[in-house]
Design a protein around this motif. Structure first.
Motif, PDB file in Angstrom:
ATOM      1  N   SER A  68     -64.268  -8.484 123.587  1.00 59.25           N
ATOM      2  CA  SER A  68     -62.882  -8.268 123.200  1.00 59.25           C
ATOM      3  C   SER A  68     -62.042  -7.937 124.425  1.00 59.25           C
ATOM      4  O   SER A  68     -62.493  -7.245 125.341  1.00 59.25           O
ATOM      5  CB  SER A  68     -62.787  -7.124 122.193  1.00 59.25           C
ATOM      6  OG  SER A  68     -61.444  -6.705 122.021  1.00 59.25           O
ATOM      7  N   ARG A 103     -58.995 -15.395 119.115  1.00 57.46           N
ATOM      8  CA  ARG A 103     -59.446 -14.662 117.918  1.00 57.46           C
ATOM      9  C   ARG A 103     -60.760 -13.955 118.208  1.00 57.46           C
ATOM     10  O   ARG A 103     -60.948 -12.803 117.794  1.00 57.46           O
ATOM     11  CB  ARG A 103     -59.603 -15.618 116.731  1.00 57.46           C
ATOM     12  CG  ARG A 103     -58.288 -16.008 116.080  1.00 57.46           C
ATOM     13  CD  ARG A 103     -58.498 -16.636 114.718  1.00 57.46           C
ATOM     14  NE  ARG A 103     -59.161 -17.925 114.796  1.00 57.46           N
ATOM     15  CZ  ARG A 103     -58.556 -19.087 115.010  1.00 57.46           C
ATOM     16  NH1 ARG A 103     -57.247 -19.114 115.191  1.00 57.46           N
ATOM     17  NH2 ARG A 103     -59.233 -20.212 115.050  1.00 57.46           N
ATOM     18  N   ARG A 104     -61.667 -14.644 118.901  1.00 56.63           N
ATOM     19  CA  ARG A 104     -62.949 -14.014 119.230  1.00 56.63           C
ATOM     20  C   ARG A 104     -62.765 -12.871 120.224  1.00 56.63           C
ATOM     21  O   ARG A 104     -63.557 -11.928 120.239  1.00 56.63           O
ATOM     22  CB  ARG A 104     -63.928 -15.055 119.781  1.00 56.63           C
ATOM     23  CG  ARG A 104     -64.364 -16.087 118.746  1.00 56.63           C
ATOM     24  CD  ARG A 104     -65.572 -16.869 119.210  1.00 56.63           C
ATOM     25  NE  ARG A 104     -65.290 -17.726 120.358  1.00 56.63           N
ATOM     26  CZ  ARG A 104     -64.818 -18.963 120.268  1.00 56.63           C
ATOM     27  NH1 ARG A 104     -64.546 -19.486 119.070  1.00 56.63           N
ATOM     28  NH2 ARG A 104     -64.613 -19.691 121.350  1.00 56.63           N
ATOM     29  N   ARG A 105     -61.721 -12.952 121.038  1.00 58.80           N
ATOM     30  CA  ARG A 105     -61.421 -11.856 121.973  1.00 58.80           C
ATOM     31  C   ARG A 105     -60.561 -10.786 121.307  1.00 58.80           C
ATOM     32  O   ARG A 105     -60.195  -9.796 121.933  1.00 58.80           O
ATOM     33  CB  ARG A 105     -60.680 -12.396 123.204  1.00 58.80           C
ATOM     34  CG  ARG A 105     -61.497 -13.367 124.057  1.00 58.80           C
ATOM     35  CD  ARG A 105     -62.741 -12.727 124.642  1.00 58.80           C
ATOM     36  NE  ARG A 105     -63.414 -13.588 125.597  1.00 58.80           N
ATOM     37  CZ  ARG A 105     -64.344 -14.490 125.288  1.00 58.80           C
ATOM     38  NH1 ARG A 105     -64.718 -14.644 124.016  1.00 58.80           N
ATOM     39  NH2 ARG A 105     -64.922 -15.216 126.233  1.00 58.80           N
ATOM     40  N   ARG A 106     -60.195 -11.007 120.028  1.00 61.38           N
ATOM     41  CA  ARG A 106     -59.462 -10.033 119.217  1.00 61.38           C
ATOM     42  C   ARG A 106     -58.051  -9.763 119.742  1.00 61.38           C
ATOM     43  O   ARG A 106     -57.529  -8.649 119.599  1.00 61.38           O
ATOM     44  CB  ARG A 106     -60.248  -8.724 119.089  1.00 61.38           C
ATOM     45  CG  ARG A 106     -61.626  -8.921 118.472  1.00 61.38           C
ATOM     46  CD  ARG A 106     -62.337  -7.619 118.250  1.00 61.38           C
ATOM     47  NE  ARG A 106     -63.671  -7.825 117.717  1.00 61.38           N
ATOM     48  CZ  ARG A 106     -64.536  -6.860 117.441  1.00 61.38           C
ATOM     49  NH1 ARG A 106     -64.180  -5.594 117.639  1.00 61.38           N
ATOM     50  NH2 ARG A 106     -65.727  -7.124 116.964  1.00 61.38           N
TER      51      ARG A 106
END
Length: 362
Positions: A261, A45-48
């Motif tokens: 990302s 999620r943090r890396r999208r």
């Protein structure tokens, strides 16, 4: 050879090679994706790029439904901006994430999207502002402490536009009815572009209007090479221009602005896997703008994890000269939580390239 990075990266990097058709990945890789822990999914999620897990496994989760609902609003706003600029006679291009999602991913967002992007000529700034204001957009923000969507202060707008090659974002805000499971996710998130106030949820989208593609590249020449957009009656960057622009911008943002990302790799892989690329045009732009390192490393990485679709002689022409400016090396370890030493993978879990797979999209 080992994949760079941590255990989650060893699973995700081969999956990148299957973009944009993740569900076609081998059963063993899909099994590994399904076994990712909650902590590892939080990293994605943090890396999208957390949506690729749902896409690969063919599942529809509340989180992905929320992302899709947000994108549907963003898409409506982008189409409204397109119509407004058309009616005002403004020449523009749709580019970056919105174009990629619509063109290569069947209008399914890869993670949460934050904005949509348009490129205009610098001399069209005034008419563009008038057109978007008439269409109901505001240079505003949702202020959490006031629980309201308010216009930016005029001095803030002036400062943003004075020091950048884009205008202060044109935004729209809408109250959204969400099912309980999606609202719980929105409430836990509660920041741009999804806000909650009590039991109410609000989507905010921004239309970023650029009058250049960097501080030293105006972008007017990109209009001459533009092609039809995935959005009706609009145009976008040529495939070659989208490749060098996306790759060089991504590399620079990772190196200088702490971007983490991994989504741009999915966009680039989708282009490389589905389009016929005018590599001479890519080389010409790379030479003109002196951006060899910013294009070479990430394209080499994508080609090595497969499918390998870039001719070897192209890499010879892209390879940075010793002492090249803005050459920070591979810059993969910061994205994939690994050692700065590049170790590329065995390709057994990655996709190989068959020329018949590629197709030119409209």
């Amino acid at each position: 050879m080992d994949l760079p990075g941590s255990s989650w990266a060893r699973v995700v990097i081969p999956l990148i090679s299957w973009s944009p058709n993740f569900s076609n990945a081998p059963a063993g890789l899909l099994k590994a994706i399904a076994s990712l822990s909650d902590d590892q999914l939080a990293i994605l999620r943090r890396r999208r790029i957390d949506s690729i897990v749902d896409f690969a496994l063919g599942r529809q989760t509340p989180k992905q439904r929320l992302y899709q609902r947000l994108w549907d609003f963003q898409r409506d706003c982008l189409e409204g901006a397109i119509a407004a600029l058309h009616s005002s006679g403004v020449d523009f291009l749709v580019f970056k994430g919105g174009e990629f999602v619509e063109r290569y991913f069947a209008s399914r967002p890869i993670g949460m999207l934050y904005d949509v992007d348009l490129l205009i000529h610098r001399n069209a700034v005034g008419e563009t502002k008038r057109a978007l204001f008439r269409a109901g957009f505001r240079q505003g923000v949702f202020q959490k402490e006031k629980s309201a969507f308010l216009d930016r202060d005029v001095s803030e707008v002036a400062q943003l536009e004075l020091n950048h090659y884009e205008l202060a974002p044109f935004a729209a805000c809408k109250e959204i009815d969400l099912p309980d499971d999606e609202f719980s996710i929105a409430e836990a998130y509660n920041e741009f572009p999804i806000w909650t106030v009590g039991r109410k949820a609000f989507f905010v989208t921004e239309v970023d209007v650029h009058h250049g593609v960097s501080m030293d590249i105006a972008g007017s020449e990109l209009f001459k090479r533009s092609i039809p957009s995935a959005f009706s009656s609009a145009r976008t960057l040529s495939v070659a221009d989208h490749i060098w622009f996306t790759t060089s911008r991504y590399y620079t943002e990772v190196a200088l602005h702490n971007k983490r990302s991994a989504r741009d790799f999915l966009y680039l892989r989708a282009m490389l896997s589905t389009e016929e690329v005018d590599w001479e045009s890519v080389i010409s732009s790379v030479e003109e703008y002196a951006i060899r390192p910013a294009v070479y490393y990430y394209l080499q990485f994508l080609d090595r994890i497969g499918p390998s679709c870039i001719p070897d002689d192209i890499f010879e022409k892209l390879k940075p000269e010793p002492g090249s400016t803005r050459d920070w090396g591979w810059m993969l370890h910061t994205i994939f939580d690994g050692s700065p030493t590049l170790k590329l993978p065995e390709l057994s879990a990655c996709r190989t390239c068959d020329s018949h797979e590629r197709k030119r999209l409209p």
